[in-house]
Design a protein around this motif. Structure first.
Motif, PDB file in Angstrom:
ATOM      1  N   PHE A 367       0.936  -1.339  -0.153  1.00 32.86           N
ATOM      2  CA  PHE A 367      -0.399  -0.400  -0.120  1.00 32.86           C
ATOM      3  C   PHE A 367       0.648   0.835   0.150  1.00 32.86           C
ATOM      4  O   PHE A 367       0.488   2.505  -0.699  1.00 32.86           O
ATOM      5  CB  PHE A 367      -1.290   0.177   0.538  1.00 32.86           C
ATOM      6  N   ASP A 368       1.704   1.238   1.131  1.00 28.34           N
ATOM      7  CA  ASP A 368       2.488   2.422   0.948  1.00 28.34           C
ATOM      8  C   ASP A 368       3.336   3.011  -0.630  1.00 28.34           C
ATOM      9  O   ASP A 368       3.919   3.885  -1.030  1.00 28.34           O
ATOM     10  CB  ASP A 368       3.783   2.451   1.769  1.00 28.34           C
ATOM     11  N   TYR A 369       3.837   1.884  -1.619  1.00 26.24           N
ATOM     12  CA  TYR A 369       4.136   2.252  -2.896  1.00 26.24           C
ATOM     13  C   TYR A 369       3.622   2.656  -3.536  1.00 26.24           C
ATOM     14  O   TYR A 369       3.455   3.613  -4.456  1.00 26.24           O
ATOM     15  CB  TYR A 369       5.178   1.205  -3.511  1.00 26.24           C
ATOM     16  N   ALA A 370       2.394   1.486  -3.158  1.00 30.33           N
ATOM     17  CA  ALA A 370       1.295   2.333  -4.387  1.00 30.33           C
ATOM     18  C   ALA A 370       0.869   3.752  -4.107  1.00 30.33           C
ATOM     19  O   ALA A 370       0.316   4.358  -5.025  1.00 30.33           O
ATOM     20  CB  ALA A 370       0.005   0.861  -4.368  1.00 30.33           C
ATOM     21  N   ALA A 371       0.575   4.018  -3.143  1.00 28.21           N
ATOM     22  CA  ALA A 371       0.042   5.260  -2.683  1.00 28.21           C
ATOM     23  C   ALA A 371       0.439   6.251  -1.578  1.00 28.21           C
ATOM     24  O   ALA A 371       0.073   6.737  -1.722  1.00 28.21           O
ATOM     25  CB  ALA A 371      -1.665   4.943  -1.602  1.00 28.21           C
ATOM     26  N   VAL A 372       1.233   5.692  -1.535  1.00 24.22           N
ATOM     27  CA  VAL A 372       2.187   7.120  -0.278  1.00 24.22           C
ATOM     28  C   VAL A 372       3.414   7.561  -0.294  1.00 24.22           C
ATOM     29  O   VAL A 372       3.379   8.657  -1.135  1.00 24.22           O
ATOM     30  CB  VAL A 372       1.926   6.823   1.302  1.00 24.22           C
ATOM     31  N   SER A 373       4.190   6.889  -0.068  1.00 26.21           N
ATOM     32  CA  SER A 373       6.029   7.361  -0.668  1.00 26.21           C
ATOM     33  C   SER A 373       6.171   6.822  -2.176  1.00 26.21           C
ATOM     34  O   SER A 373       6.621   7.477  -2.207  1.00 26.21           O
ATOM     35  CB  SER A 373       7.103   6.278   0.033  1.00 26.21           C
ATOM     36  N   ALA A 374       5.774   5.718  -2.947  1.00 26.80           N
ATOM     37  CA  ALA A 374       5.915   5.681  -3.875  1.00 26.80           C
ATOM     38  C   ALA A 374       6.855   5.390  -4.592  1.00 26.80           C
ATOM     39  O   ALA A 374       7.602   5.841  -5.310  1.00 26.80           O
ATOM     40  CB  ALA A 374       5.169   7.385  -5.186  1.00 26.80           C
ATOM     41  N   ASP A 375       7.805   5.069  -3.286  1.00 29.09           N
ATOM     42  CA  ASP A 375       8.940   5.108  -2.928  1.00 29.09           C
ATOM     43  C   ASP A 375       9.488   3.349  -3.397  1.00 29.09           C
ATOM     44  O   ASP A 375       8.908   2.827  -2.100  1.00 29.09           O
ATOM     45  CB  ASP A 375       9.817   5.274  -2.456  1.00 29.09           C
TER      46      ASP A 375
END
Lengths: 449, 449
Positions: A367-375
């Motif tokens: 989820f973090d990669y998909a929608a928050v940090s994109a990193d």
């Protein structure tokens, strides 16, 4: 109108101390355990919500009892209102004034909230027919911000800033999800490095990890310096200079000792040092970080809540932030922490292992990669290869990466047979050998050396 | 050889929510409670050791269960070895590796250790025929330092520095003890200022406090700014400019809100602001302190352990350090905190009130003056005048000062009749009125507004 009709807890313990799986400098003989919760409804859709707090043995019964305290907050409530406003639901569980006194927002009571919150998210995702990470990744920035309690955070992150961060990451969500589905998310493994393993086992498992495609492994340290130098040298010789070797002291040191110890290991190029000292010591971590660079400082699995993570970031105490799926109060608080980390530009590399923590936390990183940090850069999720067979939707790693979970829910559900086998103290796994003392007496007699 | 032969816990709750005694901005309806422990021996001297964790209602049963987890560490052990090396005993209770996971060193499990450690000190003092403060005040600097676990402290305070501090305070111990016996120790009162009290009751009780000799009172604030400004003005008008009026927000604010709110109250000259924000927020307290001077910043009743207190001092976050007798792990950890405060030159003004906290904490302040800080200056111990009748050696205040306790022990022992009357849920105090729901159902239904 559907209602929450059952709230059922179980004390589940795995006798991991028999093989020293999970042994480290502070935890020589853990029996990995789950204070396990199932939430049922009268919706008639066959779905139940599963969640748990992770402990390492004694006290799991108290952790279960703490979860039970939350039942009256949910039993009988309208399902749509509970699941439809998970921000309000989170606050109702965390801010019960009498229960809050038992923390506040830390320790047994906060972990209990984690089990309940995560069970509700498991249920919500199952009802949506989506794995949790995809359910979260299709929520709007406004909906995500509404999940977070910004109390005590606004000096570092306001709702407006969080909204702005999430909006900035909206373009490309779909492509990043496709990439995760195709390539998974990088992992590292702690399997080779438990402190109780022999040198031979350490070297053999380290080589096997590299052969399996891992580019980072982790070694437990902190009990004896000469021992650690020898093990670090053996591992470095076994895996060569290109593989990242992190070390993990599990809170063993004071600030001064940490600096000396890490400097003694520095010739073997440790990638990060994890939990060098007390997880409460923000200023101590910052002091250690200033003294051991370029070795990175990582912590988080025992950080009690978002307020301490906030300070870790404000003080520049961390190179790597390690969220835990079940120590802070579940998905909502972890979203707050992911947002804080994104604001401060610190990579998140989750803690896992234990019981079911690999299963849960991959959803949060995806989820973090998909929608928050994109990193995704240097980010890796911890992987330990035991106890997965007890879960319905076990974590799987291929070529050194977690595969993206596809089954609806939060992957928190144990198999029925595991729940029977490892129920404590009456499950078959805990049956005493003839003439041996009962398991509860055995467990109680074990003390820290 | 005498052994520890019993370890008996009781869930004791007082229905204080019926009168709104103890109501504040975060705790609107507390039922003051004790998870109560009695340790018995076969020494044949008739002495038992009493200790407790203080909670505010729901969850007190879980707190009791957490204390029970410690029984196996003490039952059957040689009494002289347990009481003869209280430093080692403390470490054995705090560092049980499996139980430590439930904190670490915070929340329910750490409060459980507090109950056990304090019960052992109660027993040790009774066997010595001395009130606890006098037992501690006759120990040598070396003996006192051996009580403290310096893990995680040495970057701020080493054992050698602690020894030096204690040695510097050795001259004059006897004279200071005589002064305490003659004059007692200054107190302030929170009795007038509970948030649920009417304006009339607030003014009447404030005047009564001054008439009784108190020179400092405290007001709960934080729910509504206009309300607080009105109450602060009423109190200031009632008591005049010479009486110190502290305010207590019970963690209600974020950093920015705290600064604004305190500035709005500043015209009425608040003496200190207590718990302006999360007790975990070291950096937040430091930021608030920089912005509200000369109003002092005080906190500590919910600070989980010595590691967070250490940082509060390192960061210059506090003007006043408030120890609590039963939240950190008992007497030993409070000695560590008193030593840290002395090193940093910050006055200690203990939190009290609750159930039995006044009874306990006076021993620690008297010991501090006699043997650690040797300073009494602006120091005051909180006093709240309810529930004392339930204790065998109740706290007494005369002319605005605590009188020095004289009875052997730590004053933790409740009367037999209180233990019977307020046992939860079957004691007579909890008997439902005819037709009313059972008390457990009532308690569970109360939620944070």
């Amino acid at each position: 109108m559907a209602r929450i009709t059952s709230f059922t807890t179980t004390d589940v313990r795995f006798p991991t101390s028999r093989t020293l799986d999970g042994s480290d400098a502070m935890n020589p003989d853990p029996d990995y355990s789950a204070a396990y919760l199932v939430i049922g409804t009268d919706a008639g859709d066959g779905h139940t919500g599963h969640g748990f707090a992770f402990t390492i043995g004694r006290g799991n019964d108290v952790q279960v009892a703490a979860i039970d305290l939350l039942g009256p907050h949910l039993l009988g409530r309208d399902l749509d209102s509970v699941l439809g406003d998970m921000g309000a639901t989170w606050r109702s569980l965390v801010h019960d004034s009498q229960l809050r006194w038992l923390g506040p927002e830390k320790g047994v009571m906060h972990m209990a909230v984690s089990a309940a919150v995560n069970a509700l998210w498991d249920l919500k995702a199952k009802r949506a027919g989506l794995p949790l990470w995809r359910l979260l990744a299709r929520m709007s920035p406004e909906e995500l911000v509404a999940l977070v309690d910004f109390r005590y955070l606004t000096d570092a992150l306001t709702p407006e800033e969080a909204l702005e961060l999430l909006r900035r990451a909206e373009p490309g969500r779909a492509q990043r999800i496709d990439r995760l589905l195709a390539e998974g998310y990088p992992a590292y493994t702690t399997t080779p490095g438990w402190l109780g393993y022999s040198d031979d086992k350490l070297v053999r498992l380290s080589r096997a990890a590299v052969a399996d495609g891992f580019t980072q492994i982790k070694l437990k340290v902190g009990a004896d310096l000469d021992h650690d130098v020898r093990r670090m040298r053996l591992v470095r010789e076994a895996v060569g200079p290109e593989i990242r070797v992190a070390v993990d002291a599990n809170q063993r040191w004071d600030v001064g000792t940490a600096v000396e110890w890490i400097n003694a290991l520095a010739p073997f190029d440790p990638w990060w040092v994890e939990e060098p000292t007390s997880p409460d010591d923000v200023l101590g971590h910052a002091a250690i970080r200033r003294s051991v660079a370029p070795v990175k400082v990582a912590t988080g699995e025992h950080v009690p809540n978002r307020v301490v993570f906030k300070q870790m970031l404000q003080a520049g105490a961390l190179d790597v932030l390690q969220i835990d799926a079940a120590r802070v109060a579940g998905v909502n608080e972890n979203i707050a922490i992911l947002l804080l980390a994104a604001k401060f530009g610190v990579p998140v590399c989750p803690h896992a292992g234990g019981v079911g923590l690999c299963e849960l936390v991959r959803h949060l990183s995806l989820f973090d990669y998909a929608a928050v940090s994109a990193d995704i850069g240097d980010r890796v999720i911890e992987y330990v290869d035991h106890l997965h067979e007890n879960f319905l939707d076990p974590a799987t790693v291929r070529g050194g990466s977690y595969t993206a979970p596809l089954m609806p829910g939060f992957s928190a559900q144990m198999t029925d047979s595991a729940l029977r086998e490892f129920a404590y103290p009456h499950g078959p796994a805990w049956a005493p050998a003839p003439g041996a003392p009962a398991p509860s007496a055995t467990a109680a007699a074990k003390e820290h050396p």
